[in-house]
Enzyme design. Structure first.
Site, PDB file in Angstrom:
ATOM      1  N   HIS A   5      -0.109   0.553   9.424  1.00 43.51           N
ATOM      2  CA  HIS A   5      -1.312   0.953   8.690  1.00 43.51           C
ATOM      3  C   HIS A   5      -2.303   1.692   9.560  1.00 43.51           C
ATOM      4  O   HIS A   5      -3.499   1.684   9.291  1.00 43.51           O
ATOM      5  CB  HIS A   5      -2.000  -0.265   8.087  1.00 43.51           C
ATOM      6  N   ASP A  65      -1.498  -8.508   0.896  1.00 45.39           N
ATOM      7  CA  ASP A  65      -0.250  -8.550   0.126  1.00 45.39           C
ATOM      8  C   ASP A  65       0.088  -9.985  -0.257  1.00 45.39           C
ATOM      9  O   ASP A  65       0.488 -10.263  -1.396  1.00 45.39           O
ATOM     10  CB  ASP A  65       0.904  -7.942   0.945  1.00 45.39           C
ATOM     11  N   LYS A  94       5.549  -8.264   2.359  1.00 46.13           N
ATOM     12  CA  LYS A  94       5.321  -8.092   3.787  1.00 46.13           C
ATOM     13  C   LYS A  94       4.134  -8.973   4.199  1.00 46.13           C
ATOM     14  O   LYS A  94       3.166  -9.118   3.446  1.00 46.13           O
ATOM     15  CB  LYS A  94       5.016  -6.623   4.113  1.00 46.13           C
ATOM     16  N   GLY A 130       0.822  -1.188   0.000  1.00 52.99           N
ATOM     17  CA  GLY A 130       0.000   0.000   0.000  1.00 52.99           C
ATOM     18  C   GLY A 130       0.861   1.244   0.000  1.00 52.99           C
ATOM     19  O   GLY A 130       2.015   1.223   0.433  1.00 52.99           O
ATOM     20  N   SER A 131       0.325   2.355  -0.514  1.00 51.54           N
ATOM     21  CA  SER A 131       1.036   3.627  -0.413  1.00 51.54           C
ATOM     22  C   SER A 131       0.851   4.174   0.999  1.00 51.54           C
ATOM     23  O   SER A 131       0.055   3.674   1.779  1.00 51.54           O
ATOM     24  CB  SER A 131       0.489   4.610  -1.450  1.00 51.54           C
ATOM     25  N   GLY A 132       1.607   5.227   1.324  1.00 47.75           N
ATOM     26  CA  GLY A 132       1.522   5.812   2.660  1.00 47.75           C
ATOM     27  C   GLY A 132       2.682   5.433   3.557  1.00 47.75           C
ATOM     28  O   GLY A 132       2.737   5.851   4.706  1.00 47.75           O
ATOM     29  N   HIS A 133       3.625   4.600   3.019  1.00 49.41           N
ATOM     30  CA  HIS A 133       4.796   4.175   3.795  1.00 49.41           C
ATOM     31  C   HIS A 133       6.071   4.810   3.265  1.00 49.41           C
ATOM     32  O   HIS A 133       7.169   4.328   3.546  1.00 49.41           O
ATOM     33  CB  HIS A 133       4.949   2.653   3.745  1.00 49.41           C
TER      34      HIS A 133
END
Lengths: 333, 209
Positions: free
Chosen positions: A219, A110, A105, A54-57
């Site tokens: 998350h 995922d 991960k 996911g994006s945001g990391h």
């Protein structure tokens, strides 16, 4: 919600445009499906590393594409796994004939999406191996949960396996090194604040001014315990002893110590954490041979930190020191 | 009575509309015990399905379901994408070549979709997932079929049983997915995936009456 975004549904693509504009010497960006590859992909005869999530990391994973690290990264929506079509296209785009390693991960989404992508890629004749990272000691009862989450060690796996691939190790050898790093690494995270997913518009959980959450993932999911805020000394002791006792790391061990910011914590505080960690490990007879301090695997604007330790041997240390040239990590090149 | 191909398309549109209306609610349920994206992700996927339906409107039911599955896999992400995607692809395999469905065909499709979800997600009843809603729903559907029920009657019973299964997730402690990281704190919340699964059965009963 106050954020520097135009529209929640455009944030990932606009970020990709920004990366493309900023780093044309290092990476190329492909849209629909979305993925980032190193500028010279595919590198003939080299095992290719593909990761994603996911994006945001940020900077993980897109910021780690380049020489000595990843060949491709697949960004999903914020905190949402990317999809098999992205992973499949990225895998084919970077395959240099020596096979492709998927670094995944351990999160339910995922795992399932990468599984589907690996099946499809093998169907297209690409040799694919997968390594799953699961270093989060905050998750107990692995038999009754989705298992330990992949957190801080993922950054280190990508760096060290990337260096091994650069030295033209075989797919099996690169995968074995990646698994060795994961097996000898442990992490734990904590949060001072929650974070706000753009399309949700409000914080994922509420935390009082005098509270902290121990054992958070990346998350914005709540951790296992909430407690009154303590001193950094007490917080680091709690996190580091959980990590050290889990592997366990022993007196005389040499480690890589990684103090990571969750996105909303300034470097000054991370150094305060590092100082406490340094003293704690010294007390246990554990030597920090290498360190990494900064925000590398984040959870949007969450304030807090995570600590990751990796037991080093000569080979891992040499691979850690090897040149890397990516938007998010660069030395020796 | 049978379920025509057009009725199948109507059901998919009704499911998309229900997901759209309840996207914020699903996201709220997911924020409580997960990562707060289930409503947005399912809505993105079903809106993409709506754009793909005109292209397969003259095809058999199996092709329609496979197209839905592929679209969900490539647009939803997370765990829901592979799970719902696999469900619809397996339903497509079970209904290949059919231009209309009998109750037996529908039972076979739901069974195949259910088996696909179990294969992909490896969840068991009691893990606090969509499986907890679908298991009693499928059982009720088969029971009705075996008793010779008419389609509307069977679908209503299946929807009611799915709803009960959904509500029964509230006290459970999650053992799969991100909610499992919460341990005991995941109890007293309704599972978002079980909720979207209930919408599947509910909209089927409402559409095919």
């Amino acid at each position: 919600m106050k954020k520097l975004i135009n529209k929640p549904e455009d944030v990932v693509v606009e970020e990709l445009h920004g990366i493309e504009a900023a780093h044309p010497d290092l990476v190329k960006v492909h849209y629909e499906p979305n993925y980032i590859v190193r500028a010279d992909a595919p590198v003939k005869g080299k095992v290719a590393l593909v990761s994603g999530g996911g994006s945001g990391h940020e900077p993980m994973h897109g910021g780690f594409v380049g020489l000595g690290m990843l060949d491709a990264a697949c960004p999903g929506a914020v905190f949402t796994s990317p999809t098999p079509d992205q992973m499949l296209e990225a895998t084919k785009a970077v395959n240099g004939g020596a096979g492709v390693l998927h670094i995944v991960k351990n999160y339910t989404g995922d795992i399932m999406n990468f599984e589907m992508a690996a099946d499809l890629a093998r169907g297209d004749g690409v040799e694919v191996e997968s390594v799953v990272t699961n270093d989060d000691v905050a998750v107990k009862d692995s038999l009754y949960t989705a298992g330990r989450r992949g957190v801080g060690i993922t950054v280190i796996v990508e760096k060290i396996a990337g260096a091994a691939a650069e030295r033209k190790h075989s797919l099996k050898e690169v995968a074995d090194i990646a698994r060795q790093v994961n097996d000898n690494g442990r992490s734990m995270g904590m949060a001072l604040t929650s974070c706000t997913v753009p399309h949700a518009g409000k914080p994922t959980f509420e935390l009082g001014d005098d509270e902290m959450e121990i054992g958070i993932g990346i998350h914005g999911e709540p951790g296992r315990t909430r407690m009154k805020l303590k001193t950094v000394h007490e917080i680091v002791e709690m996190m580091a002893s959980a990590i050290v006792d889990d592997l366990p790391y022993k007196s005389g061990d040499q480690v890589l110590a990684f103090v990571n910011g969750m996105g909303g914590t300034p470097l000054i505080e991370l150094y305060v954490v590092y100082n406490e960690l340094h003293n704690f490990l010294k007390g246990r007879g554990i030597k920090i041979a290498r360190n990494l301090i900064g925000s590398y695997i984040t959870s949007l604007e969450m304030a807090g930190c995570s600590i990751t330790l990796l037991e080093l041997d000569d080979q891992l240390q040499a691979l850690w020191d090897a040149p890397v040239k990516t938007p998010g990590m660069r030395w020796g090149a | 009575m049978t379920i025509s191909r057009d009725a199948v398309l109507d059901w998919l549109k009704a499911f998309a509309a229900t997901i759209n209306e309840n996207a914020a609610y699903l996201t709220q349920l997911d924020s409580d015990i997960g990562d707060g994206d289930h409503g947005a992700n399912m809505n993105r996927g079903m809106q993409a399905v709506l754009t793909a339906l005109p292209g397969v409107a003259d095809k058999d039911v199996g092709s329609i379901f496979k197209t839905v599955g592929m679209k969900l896999v490539s647009t939803v992400g997370g765990a829901s994408g592979p799970l719902y995607g696999t469900m619809f692809m397996q339903m497509g395999n079970a209904t290949a070549g059919k231009m209309e469905l009998t109750l037996d065909d529908w039972v076979a499709a739901v069974q195949a979709g259910y088996d696909g979800v179990i294969m992909r997600g490896k969840a068991q009843p009691g893990d606090k997932t969509m499986v907890d809603a679908l298991t009693p729903g499928l059982a009720a559907l088969k029971g009705q079929r075996d008793n010779g029920a008419a389609i509307p009657e069977a679908l209503n019973a299946a929807a009611a049983a799915t709803r009960q299964g959904m509500e029964a997730t509230i006290p459970l402690v999650a053992r799969k997915g991100r909610a499992s990281y919460l341990g005991e704190r995941s109890a007293n919340h309704q599972d978002p995936g079980a909720t979207s699964s209930y919408y599947l059965m509910k909209t089927a009963a409402e559409t095919w009456k």
